[in-house]
Write a protein that holds these residues in place. Structure first.
Motif, short mmCIF file in Angstrom:
data_model
loop_
_atom_site.label_atom_id
_atom_site.label_comp_id
_atom_site.label_asym_id
_atom_site.label_seq_id
_atom_site.Cartn_x
_atom_site.Cartn_y
_atom_site.Cartn_z
N GLU A 1 0.18 12.32 -24.95
CA GLU A 1 -0.43 11.18 -25.63
C GLU A 1 -1.49 10.54 -24.74
N ALA A 2 -2.52 10.00 -25.39
CA ALA A 2 -3.66 9.44 -24.65
C ALA A 2 -3.25 8.28 -23.75
N GLN A 3 -2.21 7.54 -24.17
CA GLN A 3 -1.87 6.36 -23.36
C GLN A 3 -1.21 6.71 -22.02
N LEU A 4 -0.87 7.99 -21.82
CA LEU A 4 -0.33 8.39 -20.53
C LEU A 4 -1.41 8.38 -19.44
N ALA A 5 -2.67 8.32 -19.86
CA ALA A 5 -3.79 8.42 -18.91
C ALA A 5 -3.71 7.40 -17.79
N SER A 6 -3.16 6.22 -18.08
CA SER A 6 -3.15 5.17 -17.05
C SER A 6 -1.88 5.18 -16.21
N ARG A 7 -0.98 6.13 -16.48
CA ARG A 7 0.25 6.19 -15.69
C ARG A 7 0.04 6.90 -14.36
N TYR A 8 0.98 6.63 -13.43
CA TYR A 8 1.00 7.36 -12.16
C TYR A 8 2.00 8.51 -12.27
N PRO A 9 1.80 9.57 -11.45
CA PRO A 9 2.68 10.73 -11.56
C PRO A 9 4.17 10.39 -11.51
N HIS A 10 4.56 9.41 -10.69
CA HIS A 10 6.00 9.13 -10.59
C HIS A 10 6.54 8.50 -11.86
N GLN A 11 5.65 8.12 -12.77
CA GLN A 11 6.11 7.54 -14.04
C GLN A 11 6.17 8.59 -15.15
N PRO B 1 -0.30 11.46 -5.86
CA PRO B 1 0.60 10.36 -6.25
C PRO B 1 -0.08 9.01 -6.31
N HIS B 2 -1.24 8.86 -5.64
CA HIS B 2 -1.91 7.56 -5.62
C HIS B 2 -2.98 7.45 -6.69
N PHE B 3 -3.13 8.49 -7.51
CA PHE B 3 -4.10 8.45 -8.60
C PHE B 3 -3.37 8.40 -9.94
N LEU C 1 0.80 -1.22 0.00
CA LEU C 1 0.00 0.00 0.00
C LEU C 1 0.84 1.27 0.00
N ARG C 2 2.15 1.11 0.14
CA ARG C 2 2.99 2.31 0.22
C ARG C 2 2.96 3.05 -1.10
N PRO C 3 2.65 4.36 -1.07
CA PRO C 3 2.62 5.10 -2.33
C PRO C 3 4.04 5.27 -2.89
N GLN C 4 4.12 5.32 -4.22
CA GLN C 4 5.44 5.46 -4.85
C GLN C 4 5.98 6.87 -4.71
N GLY D 1 8.22 17.74 -17.11
CA GLY D 1 7.43 18.49 -18.08
C GLY D 1 6.05 17.89 -18.27
N GLN D 2 6.01 16.56 -18.30
CA GLN D 2 4.70 15.89 -18.44
C GLN D 2 3.82 16.15 -17.23
N ARG D 3 4.46 16.16 -16.05
CA ARG D 3 3.70 16.41 -14.83
C ARG D 3 3.08 17.81 -14.85
N GLN D 4 3.88 18.79 -15.31
CA GLN D 4 3.36 20.16 -15.40
C GLN D 4 2.16 20.21 -16.33
N ARG D 5 2.26 19.49 -17.44
CA ARG D 5 1.14 19.49 -18.40
C ARG D 5 -0.09 18.86 -17.76
N VAL D 6 0.11 17.77 -17.02
CA VAL D 6 -1.03 17.15 -16.34
C VAL D 6 -1.63 18.13 -15.33
N GLY D 7 -0.76 18.87 -14.64
CA GLY D 7 -1.23 19.86 -13.69
C GLY D 7 -2.12 20.90 -14.36
N VAL D 8 -1.71 21.33 -15.56
CA VAL D 8 -2.52 22.30 -16.30
C VAL D 8 -3.84 21.66 -16.74
N ALA D 9 -3.76 20.44 -17.23
CA ALA D 9 -4.98 19.75 -17.67
C ALA D 9 -5.95 19.59 -16.50
N ARG D 10 -5.41 19.24 -15.33
CA ARG D 10 -6.27 19.06 -14.16
C ARG D 10 -6.97 20.37 -13.79
#
Ligand SMILES: Nc1ncnc2c1ncn2[C@@H]1O[C@H](COP(=O)(O)OP(=O)(O)OP(=O)(O)O)[C@@H](O)[C@H]1O
Ligand SMILES: [Mg+2]
Lengths: 210, 260
Positions: free
Chosen positions: B134-144, B98-100, A207-210, B148-157
């Motif tokens: 890209e659409a396939q990034l939708a299923s990734r977690y932020p740490h992946q 980070p958990h979403f 359960l630990r978040p990454q 730059g991609q994170r910033q873009r997701v932040g703007v999208a959110r």
């Protein structure tokens, strides 16, 4: 007769006392979680609660277990039945790690994440249940793990006030100077503690978040 | 309800004061108006009070004196949850959950607002495309993701529920020069299409000149001057001039010509 034979011959009683032991530990852990997590959340969100809550839990922890059983014995409804008393005492001991880890877990959530959540318009409870608690879960669980491991050991002492559990073997063995009896209580207790430690530890890592 | 004519500012600071928890005054007598569809850039050095000013708009902070109005209503009188949901907020440290997954990060507010799964999914796809992911990034977690991609997701959110106002706190500050350049270009073209009312915080003059309709220069909790980029370059204000000098040669070439 070696220990192995003793275990085979008395397996029914060993099983019965092990279940009794599990029951004492299980119920008290459940109660500690139900009380401790809300108290931990409270002290994480309102600093004024932090000192008194953690302070009280800390003080309880310093009372020797036999003394705590003794203190609680004369309490009306509680003292009527030894298992009630044992469960209450075990619950009190389990509170500290649960409260402390809930507090630490929630405080440890990245402030940027909390701010983003508040900024985008999450209500307090949405923030708590969707963000803070999920992110604190592995830390909270490690508190529960500590509580369970400690309770398994402490619960053996509950036999001193007649609450049953694996402590019965140990106290009988001590009285009769019989090592096999002592081991019949100590070995299952150790196995319980180790499996709880391992199982909850595994869950915690998952359960630990990454 | 107060009637707001079409020309009235979307965001308005009236004599706003804000003091730190220890009582030390940080902002004083702040007056500022942000018009519909403009990009107002808050420019100032570290600690000048830019983030604080931004947080007063979505009531993450409340003014100690004066008032902040959004769409004519003082923020102190509005429902704070509704207010915040009507304002997109991109914070300095991104703050993705980070958990979403990316999809859940972007879709959180729509989901809470009761959109159905199909609509959320379509919106997430649309937004990812809009911010160049890209659409396939939708299923990734932020740490992946990369920074730059994170910033873009932040703007999208922040854009998810289509808010009319967008607050952006140094969104490109932590990026390399090339990625920042690209995101600035994308911001400009996005802004031309969406026409949001944007308050954008930066300490980078080049970024300010490039993106701003108007630049509000802050120093030590005070608003020094508010000027369109071309006027900022010619400003006789000593602090503005110091900024331009410190920036060196060539700032004029980047001035935002897209904004009215
Ligand atoms: N919660 C707080 N407690 C104490 N001081 C604070 C707090 N928040 C901000 N400050 C102080 O207020 C001042 C302005 O902070 P603010 O975050 O608005 O600056 P900023 O212009 O956004 O700076 P930066 O460019 O570094 O982000 C700083 O000196 C900061 O140390
Ligand atoms: Mg800042």
């Amino acid at each position: 007769m070696n220990v192995f034979h003793f275990f085979l011959q008395n397996h029914e009683q060993i099983l019965e006392l092990t279940l009794e032991h599990l029951w004492l530990v299980g119920i008290s852990t459940l109660l500690a979680v139900m009380i401790g997590i809300p108290l931990g959340i409270l002290s994480a969100h309102w600093p004024a609660w932090n000192k008194p809550v953690l302070g009280a839990a800390n003080i309880i922890q310093t009372i020797p277990s036999l003394a705590l059983f003794g203190f609680l014995l004369p309490v009306p409804w509680l003292g009527d039945r030894a298992d009630r008393l044992a469960i209450l005492a075990l619950t009190l001991y389990a509170l500290l790690p649960v409260i402390r880890n809930t507090y630490t877990g929630i405080r440890g959530v990245d402030p940027a994440v909390v701010e983003a959540g508040r900024g985008m318009g999450l209500t307090g409870s949405q923030l708590l249940f969707q963000v803070e608690l999920p992110l604190a879960l592995s830390v909270i669980l490690s508190g529960v793990r500590v509580a369970v491991v400690v309770s398994v050991g402490l619960a053996t002492i509950a036999a001193a006030i007649g609450a049953g559990g694996l402590g019965e073997f140990i106290f009988r063995g001590l009285a009769m100077v019989n090592n096999q009896l002592i081991l019949a209580g100590a070995i299952p207790a150790a196995v319980l503690a180790l499996s709880a430690d391992f199982g909850l530890g595994w869950l915690e890592r998952r359960l630990r978040p990454q | 309800m107060e009637r707001t004519p079409a020309t009235s500012p979307v965001i308005e600071f009236r004599e706003v004061a804000y003091a730190l928890p220890n009582g030390e005054p940080l902002l004083q007598g702040l007056n500022l108006e942000v018009q519909r569809g403009e990009t107002l850039v808050l420019l100032g050095r570290s600690g000048s009070g830019k983030t604080t000013t931004l947080k007063l708009i979505n009531r993450l902070l409340t003014p100690g004196g004066g008032e902040v109005r959004v769409n004519g209503t003082p923020t102190a009188e509005s429902d704070v949850i509704r207010l915040r949901r009507s304002i997109g907020y991109v914070i300095q440290d991104v703050g993705l959950f980070p958990h979403f997954t990316v999809e859940r990060n972007i879709g959180l507010i729509p989901r809470i607002e009761g959109w159905n799964a199909e609509r959320i999914h379509r919106r997430v796809e649309e937004l990812l495309q809009m911010v160049g992911l890209e659409a396939q990034l939708a299923s990734r977690y932020p740490h992946q993701l990369s920074g730059g991609q994170r910033q873009r997701v932040g703007v999208a959110r922040a854009l998810a529920a289509d808010p009319a106002i967008l607050l952006m706190d140094e969104p490109f500050g932590a990026l390399d020069a090339l990625t920042r350049d690209q995101l600035q270009r994308e911001f400009l073209s996005l802004q031309q299409r969406l026409n949001k009312t944007v308050v954008f915080v930066t300490h980078d003059l080049r970024e300010a000149l490039r993106l701003a309709s108007r630049i509000a220069l802050m120093e030590a909790g005070k608003l020094v001057t508010v000027l369109p980029p071309e006027d900022f370059l010619r400003s006789s204000d000593p602090l503005a001039a110091a900024y331009v000098r410190a920036f060196g040669e060539g700032p004029a070439s980047v001035v935002n010509r897209g904004a009215s």
